[in-house]
Design an enzyme around this catalytic site. Structure first.
Site, mmCIF file in Angstrom:
data_model
loop_
_atom_site.group_PDB
_atom_site.id
_atom_site.type_symbol
_atom_site.label_atom_id
_atom_site.label_comp_id
_atom_site.label_asym_id
_atom_site.label_seq_id
_atom_site.Cartn_x
_atom_site.Cartn_y
_atom_site.Cartn_z
ATOM 1 N N PHE A 127 0.551 -1.755 0.093
ATOM 2 C CA PHE A 127 0.003 0.408 -0.216
ATOM 3 C C PHE A 127 0.559 1.349 0.341
ATOM 4 C CE2 PHE A 127 -3.344 3.271 1.685
ATOM 5 C CZ PHE A 127 -4.328 2.985 0.438
ATOM 6 N N ASP A 199 2.201 -4.766 8.141
ATOM 7 C CA ASP A 199 0.222 -4.143 8.142
ATOM 8 C C ASP A 199 -0.607 -5.207 8.361
ATOM 9 O OD1 ASP A 199 -1.638 -2.249 7.455
ATOM 10 O OD2 ASP A 199 -0.612 -1.569 6.538
ATOM 11 N N TYR A 224 -11.240 0.217 10.767
ATOM 12 C CA TYR A 224 -12.857 0.712 9.878
ATOM 13 C C TYR A 224 -12.878 -0.205 8.647
ATOM 14 C CZ TYR A 224 -8.817 2.752 6.876
ATOM 15 O OH TYR A 224 -7.156 3.660 6.289
ATOM 16 N N LYS A 225 -12.622 -0.966 8.141
ATOM 17 C CA LYS A 225 -12.433 -2.176 7.088
ATOM 18 C C LYS A 225 -13.619 -3.417 8.039
ATOM 19 C CE LYS A 225 -8.592 -1.031 4.732
ATOM 20 N NZ LYS A 225 -8.847 -0.062 3.272
ATOM 21 N N ARG A 373 -12.580 -4.975 -6.991
ATOM 22 C CA ARG A 373 -11.857 -5.512 -6.556
ATOM 23 C C ARG A 373 -13.433 -6.189 -5.368
ATOM 24 N NH1 ARG A 373 -8.480 -2.558 -1.293
ATOM 25 N NH2 ARG A 373 -10.496 -1.458 -1.147
#
Length: 412
Positions: A127, A199, A224-225, A373
């Site tokens: 990322f 991560d 938050y995912k 995705r």
């Protein structure tokens, strides 16, 4: 498998009842929980109570009376079982980027005694923020640190040479869904004299994790995912007990002080995981994280993983069967041990196709270049949703019902 088969499977799904604990719009199939989780129904009432009573009536007394001050550590102890950590090893605080800065700074400080080791190894496909944070540290430090980017997982072992101080990896790749072998790579890094920082943004709440058993050094992740903490909810940082005494980082703040209310001019780190804290905490956001975590305590990560793989297996099979002849390329690994909780397909007009899906009520997302995705969140995704999403994709492709001239103007 027919759609009726999916309905039968949903009727016997042990996780099915948990779907009722989330607010999901009618007529929408939500396959983007790997970007932003759905709202737990309890979150609205929790926010209202905090604003109306704890803030409105309790005012400043609520730091103690309502337990605000203890929230980061209390939430950390609730995250810990989901990532294979022990109590007292996790705090929920700040952002993933800030926590990654803390973890990298601490790890590099621990490795600074060996002047031959001055390289951070990570993937070019990591990322971007993770790369930027590592780049920023190498530029600010005065010890000739550098960053090495590898182009594939197969290159990682050779990159762990005598110059490598630190291996930084995202456990599940945000774009492809590729899942690293966390235990094996941690062991290899240690055997080569490096530390391992992970991560877990696309892992926590989606796949079983055993950080402690693997002997990893540091980890960060977001809430938050898959953890459904709300947009921009605070992240978490894991520091195992064996590293806590040596843990030190430049963002020393009063909340991480051994005696924060002494207001001393010199910093003295708090004992244990509290030393990973910085400044005053965002109480409202923290409180909502607790709503999402409460749902996980009603099941197990093993049950979540089993359903995740079943959902993604079904989606791959339905898309490849129903959309044969269209220029779709599966990007996500088929092997279960190498797949996170998402499926990514490449299409030359991936952005346009995804916009057409969203217009028909199937919400996934797009990542350049050409990647569609689809995230599978077993707490609220049904097998019938997977069937209907694949059927909608098939119809759009067969009908050429997408704007080939469409181009992304922003990430959605």
């Amino acid at each position: 498998m027919t759609r009726n088969d999916c309905l039968v499977r949903d009727a016997h799904d042990d996780l099915g009842a948990l779907r009722d604990q989330f607010d999901l719009p009618d007529g929408v199939i939500y396959l983007d929980g790997n970007s932003l989780g759905a709202r737990p129904k309890s979150a609205l009432a929790r926010a209202q109570a905090l604003i109306r009573d704890e803030w409105g009536t309790g005012l400043i007394r609520s730091w103690n009376d309502a337990g605000w001050f203890a929230l980061p550590c209390r939430l950390g102890d609730r995250v810990a079982p989901l990532i294979g950590a022990a109590a007292g090893e996790v705090v929920v605080t700040d952002t993933t980027s800030i926590n990654l800065f803390k973890a990298l700074a601490a790890a590099l400080r621990m490795q600074s005694g060996d002047p031959a080791r001055r390289v951070i190894v990570t993937e070019r496909a990591n990322f971007p923020t993770d790369i930027y944070i590592a780049q920023g540290l190498t530029l600010w430090l005065a010890q000739n640190w550098s960053l090495r980017l590898v182009d594939s997982p197969e290159e990682i072992p050779d990159a762990l040479d005598e110059r490598c101080a630190l291996l930084l990896l995202t456990h599940v790749n945000y774009r492809s869904g590729y899942q690293h072998d966390l235990a094996a790579l941690t062991a290899l890094a240690h055997a080569r004299g490096a530390l391992a920082v992970w991560d877990l943004a696309h892992s926590a709440g989606a796949v079983p994790l055993e950080l402690g058993a693997a002997g990893a050094d540091f980890a960060v992740g977001c809430t938050y995912k898959y953890l459904n903490g709300g947009p921009g909810a605070p992240a978490f940082i894991w520091v195992p007990r064996r590293h806590q005494e040596a843990f030190a980082q430049p963002l020393a703040g009063w909340w991480g002080h051994a005696a924060p209310f002494a207001m001393a001019p010199e910093f003295a780190p708090a004992a244990g995981i509290a030393r990973a804290l910085c400044g005053t905490q965002p109480v409202l956001s923290l409180a909502l994280v607790e709503c999402g975590l409460a749902v996980f305590e009603q099941t197990s990560m093993q049950a979540i993983r089993a359903k995740s793989l079943a959902l993604s297996d079904l989606f791959i099979a339905l898309v490849e069967d129903g959309c044969a002849g269209h220029p779709l390329t599966l990007v996500t690994p088929r092997a279960h041990e190498r797949r996170g909780s998402q499926v990514s397909f490449a299409h030359p007009h991936g952005y346009a196709v995804m916009q057409a899906l969203i217009a028909r009520g199937v919400i996934g997302d797009y990542r350049a270049p050409h990647i569609m995705r689809f995230g599978f969140t077993p707490l609220y995704t049904r097998f019938a949703d997977v069937w209907d999403a694949a059927a909608t994709l098939r119809a759009i492709l067969h009908e050429n019902a997408y704007d080939r001239a469409a181009a992304p103007t922003a990430v959605t």
